[in-house]
Write a protein that holds these residues in place. Structure first.
Motif, short mmCIF file in Angstrom:
data_model
loop_
_atom_site.label_atom_id
_atom_site.label_comp_id
_atom_site.label_asym_id
_atom_site.label_seq_id
_atom_site.Cartn_x
_atom_site.Cartn_y
_atom_site.Cartn_z
N GLN A 127 -5.61 11.14 0.88
CA GLN A 127 -4.60 10.52 1.72
C GLN A 127 -3.25 10.63 1.02
OE1 GLN A 127 -5.60 6.86 4.11
NE2 GLN A 127 -7.17 6.65 2.53
N GLN A 150 0.64 8.10 -3.09
CA GLN A 150 1.70 7.54 -2.25
C GLN A 150 2.95 7.23 -3.06
OE1 GLN A 150 -0.16 4.05 -0.62
NE2 GLN A 150 -0.76 3.27 -2.62
N LEU A 198 0.39 9.39 1.46
CA LEU A 198 1.04 8.35 2.24
C LEU A 198 2.46 8.07 1.75
CD1 LEU A 198 -1.91 5.77 2.29
CD2 LEU A 198 -1.43 7.57 3.98
#
Length: 300
Positions: free
Chosen positions: A260, A235, A262
């Motif tokens: 993930q 992220q 992000l």
């Protein structure tokens, strides 16, 4: 001067050792070993404020293998300054065989890479970073690089680590790199799993315009490269979360699953984002014959 300087050391235990504020010019390290071998433990130790590198092992032609375990230790330049290099550099050449595990340790404020692991010649390099106990990488220009050239082999695993930066880092780059060098022929295996890059705020992933989260580069001639990037949180990156670039003639396999991606950061100067979360390219000009097999699924 060096804090600790050793040549052809066989079997070593460094427990509760402190090496601090050593040296006043380039190449003056806190700890430097050449041809370190046997069973080596570094536990609950602190290497801080040393001028160039905090801890270095260079094995150009060790007569036997190294098996080193680093636990609960700190590698901190103290001040983020351009005269410093890596927090830890571990490099093998010739026919050296080096196995290193690093767990439960802290890397801070290294202007160079927090951890550089490099194989040259016919060396055999094995690294385990964070599999048993997570490491923390804070305010380093780069977190870690795994690099090979010539016929060196690499088997590198990084798991469960946390990587963040702040405005302290003024010369940031892609925090995680797996790279097989030009015309290299050794097998390269890399695993990046269960790690977190970036915190909850802007510019905590790499603080670097156009830089990626994880970069995999294969410039090899043969021998194959296989890298898995799975179950990570990446992220606050300005560039691509995961990038693969294949050149020359090698064959590669990339697995990118269940990650993930992000809160990507906006470019500087402000404008629309053009970088995808995942980018893969096999071949960069007409003469390349590299091949890539990619398994990409379950990412958000």
């Amino acid at each position: 001067q060096m804090g600790i300087n050793g040549n052809d050391v066989n079997n070593l235990a460094m427990n509760d050792v402190t090496v601090a504020n050593v040296g006043d010019e380039n190449l003056e390290d806190g700890v430097q070993f050449v041809n370190l071998r046997g069973t080596v433990t570094v536990a609950n130790s602190s290497f801080t404020g040393n001028y160039h590198r905090q801890f270095e092992v260079q094995n150009p032609n060790a007569s036997s293998a190294l098996n080193m375990a680093i636990t609960g230790s700190t590698f901190d330049r103290g001040t983020y300054v351009s005269t410093s290099a890596q927090g830890v550099l571990i490099a093998g050449n010739g026919t050296s065989a080096m196995t290193t595990s690093i767990n439960g340790s802290t890397f801070r404020r290294n202007f160079g890479t927090a951890l550089t692991a490099q194989g040259i010649g016919n060396s055999q390099m094995t690294f385990d970073v964070g599999t048993t106990t997570a490491n923390t990488f804070t305010d380093n220009s780069l977190a870690f690089q795994f690099l090979t050239d010539n016929a060196s082999t690499m088997n590198a695993t990084a798991q469960n680590n946390t990587i963040t930066v702040s405005g302290t880092v003024t010369s940031g780059a892609t925090p995680v790199t797996f790279r097989k060098g030009t015309n290299a022929t050794g097998l390269f295996i890399g695993t990046f799993s269960g790690n977190t890059i970036g915190g909850g705020a802007l510019d905590t992933g790499n603080n670097c315009n156009g830089c990626n989260g994880v970069s995999v580069t294969n410039e090899g001639a043969s021998g194959q490269m296989r890298v898995t990037v799975s179950n990570n949180t990446i992220q606050h990156i300005r560039g691509r979360a995961v990038e693969y670039i294949g050149q020359l003639n090698d064959t590669a396999g990339m697995v990118v699953t269940n990650n993930q991606f992000l809160s990507p950061d906006p470019p500087v100067p402000a404008g629309p984002r053009s970088d995808p979360a995942i980018f893969m390219q096999s071949g960069t000009d007409d003469t390349d014959s590299s091949q890539l097999c990619a398994d990409i699924r379950g990412n958000n």
